[in-house]
Enzyme design. Sequence first.
Site, PDB file in Angstrom:
ATOM      1  N   GLY A   1      41.235  22.340 -94.386  1.00  0.00           N
ATOM      2  CA  GLY A   1      42.014  23.455 -93.815  1.00  0.00           C
ATOM      3  C   GLY A   1      41.163  24.317 -92.886  1.00  0.00           C
ATOM      4  O   GLY A   1      39.995  24.009 -92.616  1.00  0.00           O
TER       5      GLY A   1
ATOM      6  N   SER B   1      48.628  18.719 -96.996  1.00  0.00           N
ATOM      7  CA  SER B   1      49.988  19.280 -96.792  1.00  0.00           C
ATOM      8  C   SER B   1      49.986  20.278 -95.635  1.00  0.00           C
ATOM      9  O   SER B   1      51.025  20.569 -95.049  1.00  0.00           O
ATOM     10  CB  SER B   1      50.463  19.984 -98.074  1.00  0.00           C
TER      11      SER B   1
ATOM     12  N   LYS C   1      50.018  29.613 -97.902  1.00  0.00           N
ATOM     13  CA  LYS C   1      49.639  30.984 -97.526  1.00  0.00           C
ATOM     14  C   LYS C   1      50.582  31.639 -96.528  1.00  0.00           C
ATOM     15  O   LYS C   1      50.243  32.640 -95.904  1.00  0.00           O
ATOM     16  CB  LYS C   1      48.236  30.967 -96.955  1.00  0.00           C
TER      17      LYS C   1
ATOM     18  N   SER D   1      42.562  37.600-101.004  1.00  0.00           N
ATOM     19  CA  SER D   1      43.094  38.162 -99.759  1.00  0.00           C
ATOM     20  C   SER D   1      43.240  39.669 -99.846  1.00  0.00           C
ATOM     21  O   SER D   1      43.469  40.219-100.921  1.00  0.00           O
ATOM     22  CB  SER D   1      44.466  37.520 -99.476  1.00  0.00           C
TER      23      SER D   1
ATOM     24  N   TYR E   1      53.549  35.258-102.180  1.00  0.00           N
ATOM     25  CA  TYR E   1      52.212  34.765-101.787  1.00  0.00           C
ATOM     26  C   TYR E   1      51.147  35.757-102.251  1.00  0.00           C
ATOM     27  O   TYR E   1      50.202  35.390-102.954  1.00  0.00           O
ATOM     28  CB  TYR E   1      52.108  34.583-100.262  1.00  0.00           C
TER      29      TYR E   1
ATOM     30  N   LYS F   1      47.970  35.627-105.346  1.00  0.00           N
ATOM     31  CA  LYS F   1      46.539  35.965-105.208  1.00  0.00           C
ATOM     32  C   LYS F   1      46.135  36.973-106.290  1.00  0.00           C
ATOM     33  O   LYS F   1      45.080  36.857-106.909  1.00  0.00           O
ATOM     34  CB  LYS F   1      46.242  36.549-103.818  1.00  0.00           C
TER      35      LYS F   1
ATOM     36  N   ASN G   1      50.946  33.543 -87.632  1.00  0.00           N
ATOM     37  CA  ASN G   1      49.863  34.494 -87.379  1.00  0.00           C
ATOM     38  C   ASN G   1      49.666  34.784 -85.885  1.00  0.00           C
ATOM     39  O   ASN G   1      49.982  33.977 -85.022  1.00  0.00           O
ATOM     40  CB  ASN G   1      48.547  33.970 -87.991  1.00  0.00           C
ATOM     41  N   LEU G   2      49.107  35.950 -85.633  1.00  0.00           N
ATOM     42  CA  LEU G   2      48.989  36.479 -84.266  1.00  0.00           C
ATOM     43  C   LEU G   2      48.135  35.619 -83.341  1.00  0.00           C
ATOM     44  O   LEU G   2      48.589  35.222 -82.257  1.00  0.00           O
ATOM     45  CB  LEU G   2      48.399  37.895 -84.315  1.00  0.00           C
TER      46      LEU G   2
HETATM   47  C1  WQD Z   1      48.748  40.355 -87.696  1.00  0.00           C
HETATM   48  C2  WQD Z   1      49.446  41.396 -86.853  1.00  0.00           C
HETATM   49  C3  WQD Z   1      51.846  41.352 -86.985  1.00  0.00           C
HETATM   50  C4  WQD Z   1      52.383  37.451 -85.097  1.00  0.00           C
HETATM   51  C5  WQD Z   1      48.814  37.495 -92.969  1.00  0.00           C
HETATM   52  C6  WQD Z   1      48.819  37.414 -94.459  1.00  0.00           C
HETATM   53  C7  WQD Z   1      47.405  37.461 -94.959  1.00  0.00           C
HETATM   54  C8  WQD Z   1      46.610  36.368 -94.286  1.00  0.00           C
HETATM   55  C9  WQD Z   1      46.639  36.533 -92.777  1.00  0.00           C
HETATM   56  C10 WQD Z   1      46.670  34.408 -95.644  1.00  0.00           C
HETATM   57  C11 WQD Z   1      50.628  42.041 -87.565  1.00  0.00           C
HETATM   58  C12 WQD Z   1      51.369  41.022 -85.574  1.00  0.00           C
HETATM   59  C13 WQD Z   1      51.799  38.590 -85.633  1.00  0.00           C
HETATM   60  C14 WQD Z   1      53.197  37.552 -83.937  1.00  0.00           C
HETATM   61  C15 WQD Z   1      52.797  39.918 -83.906  1.00  0.00           C
HETATM   62  N1  WQD Z   1      47.146  35.107 -94.638  1.00  0.00           N
HETATM   63  N2  WQD Z   1      52.004  39.799 -85.039  1.00  0.00           N
HETATM   64  N3  WQD Z   1      53.373  38.788 -83.374  1.00  0.00           N
HETATM   65  O1  WQD Z   1      50.386  39.575 -91.448  1.00  0.00           O
HETATM   66  O2  WQD Z   1      48.130  40.740 -91.131  1.00  0.00           O
HETATM   67  O3  WQD Z   1      48.279  38.736 -92.581  1.00  0.00           O
HETATM   68  O4  WQD Z   1      48.031  36.470 -92.401  1.00  0.00           O
HETATM   69  O5  WQD Z   1      45.780  34.637 -96.388  1.00  0.00           O
HETATM   70  O6  WQD Z   1      47.429  37.255 -96.341  1.00  0.00           O
HETATM   71  O7  WQD Z   1      49.491  38.550 -94.952  1.00  0.00           O
HETATM   72  O8  WQD Z   1      48.499  38.474 -90.144  1.00  0.00           O
HETATM   73  O9  WQD Z   1      48.424  37.355 -87.950  1.00  0.00           O
HETATM   74  O10 WQD Z   1      50.624  37.387 -89.228  1.00  0.00           O
HETATM   75  O11 WQD Z   1      49.768  39.486 -88.190  1.00  0.00           O
HETATM   76  O12 WQD Z   1      52.992  41.022 -83.382  1.00  0.00           O
HETATM   77  O13 WQD Z   1      53.755  36.540 -83.401  1.00  0.00           O
HETATM   78  O14 WQD Z   1      49.974  40.752 -85.699  1.00  0.00           O
HETATM   79  O15 WQD Z   1      52.979  42.215 -86.917  1.00  0.00           O
HETATM   80  O16 WQD Z   1      50.664  43.404 -87.204  1.00  0.00           O
HETATM   81  P1  WQD Z   1      48.903  39.489 -91.320  1.00  0.00           P
HETATM   82  P2  WQD Z   1      49.361  38.089 -88.856  1.00  0.00           P
END
Ligand code: WQD
Length: 338
Positions: free
Chosen positions: A10, A34, A85, A125, A150, A154, A199-200
């Site tokens: 991963g 997976s 996750k 996390s 999720y 944790k 994720n962003l």
């Molecule tokens: C980050 C920021 C979104 C996507 C999650 C899990 C955490 C870990 C990491 C596993 C937020 C904004 C996101 C997009 C956006 N995962 N965003 N447009 O939610 O902080 O954490 O992922 O371990 O446990 O909770 O990460 O990257 O999803 O979001 O505006 O298309 O980016 O609103 O503010 P997050 P993220």
Amino acid sequence: MKILVTGGTGFIGSHTVVELQDKGFEVVIVDNLSNSIFEVLDKITTISGKRPLFENFNLVDPAATADFFNRHSDLKAVIHFAAFKAVGESVQFPLLYYRNNIGSLVNILQGMTDHAITDIVFSSSCTVYGQPDQLPVKEDAPIQKANSPYGNTKQISEEIITDLSNSANIRAILLRYFNPIGAHESALIGELPLGVPNNLMPYITQTAIGKREFLRVWGNDYNTPDGTPIRDYIHVVDLAKAHVVAMERMIGNKMKKNVEMFNLATGNGSSVMEVIQSFERTSGLKLDYRILERRLGDIEKVWADTTFANEELGWKAERTLDDMTRSAWNWEKALANK
Ligand code: WQD
């Protein structure tokens, strides 16, 4: 020194296997692929010049896991990454998450106790903190009720490990990741989200490469300087190196308690807009994004107090936000050239 790395093909697992092998550890990966692909093993081998042992089975299967430990009774320690996750998916399919994330952990701990393997590093996390009352958040901050199954898996996993350490010869280091992003400098391994990224960072790079039409920015009406949510983004290589430091701490008997937890972060908060600006700076591209409504479940702002990890664990994140966005973009371009 033979280490089991579950989820080792991963995103974070593969980067950690590279660092472990660079430090001379012998690694056996268990992964059911997976949420990752077999080819990652070739890339790890190319980067570190060593091919980790690999077995593909589901750790939720008690018999298969017990059989694995019987065949590898020379294991010295475990680093446990394997888990689902995706926050949103966990809300839709909670039983899938409880069975997978909790079931696999219980089977691994059973195998460890059956074979007197005492040491585990666990992938936790910052979600355990929820929206902290105080920032920056320290390891002794109150654990808030999880806002997703999720996040709950944790929290429950940390409790299971702690309970077991009180009754069996088990030591654990719980590493609470903040937001891991970026990729190895070789651009041979990186984040490989299957389907539409939640994720962003991968959504930004997939937009820039043309796989997504535009980035949806989930809300800019938060109580932050530019209105977008703040997170503590950490380079995945800094995160991987912390796992080796934690492993060496255990093996070197330097732990002060049977269960220790450390925040793995930079200590700096960055908003969504700041990540976008960093990406535009390092890629030289203009990113197409649109401001939309808030995403359900998102917290407003979180960043870590990293003093304990820096001083006690003896580890500090070194890579900057620009290093993270630059490496993420190099990885996305390498993927497109395949
Ligand atoms: C980050 C920021 C979104 C996507 C999650 C899990 C955490 C870990 C990491 C596993 C937020 C904004 C996101 C997009 C956006 N995962 N965003 N447009 O939610 O902080 O954490 O992922 O371990 O446990 O909770 O990460 O990257 O999803 O979001 O505006 O298309 O980016 O609103 O503010 P997050 P993220």
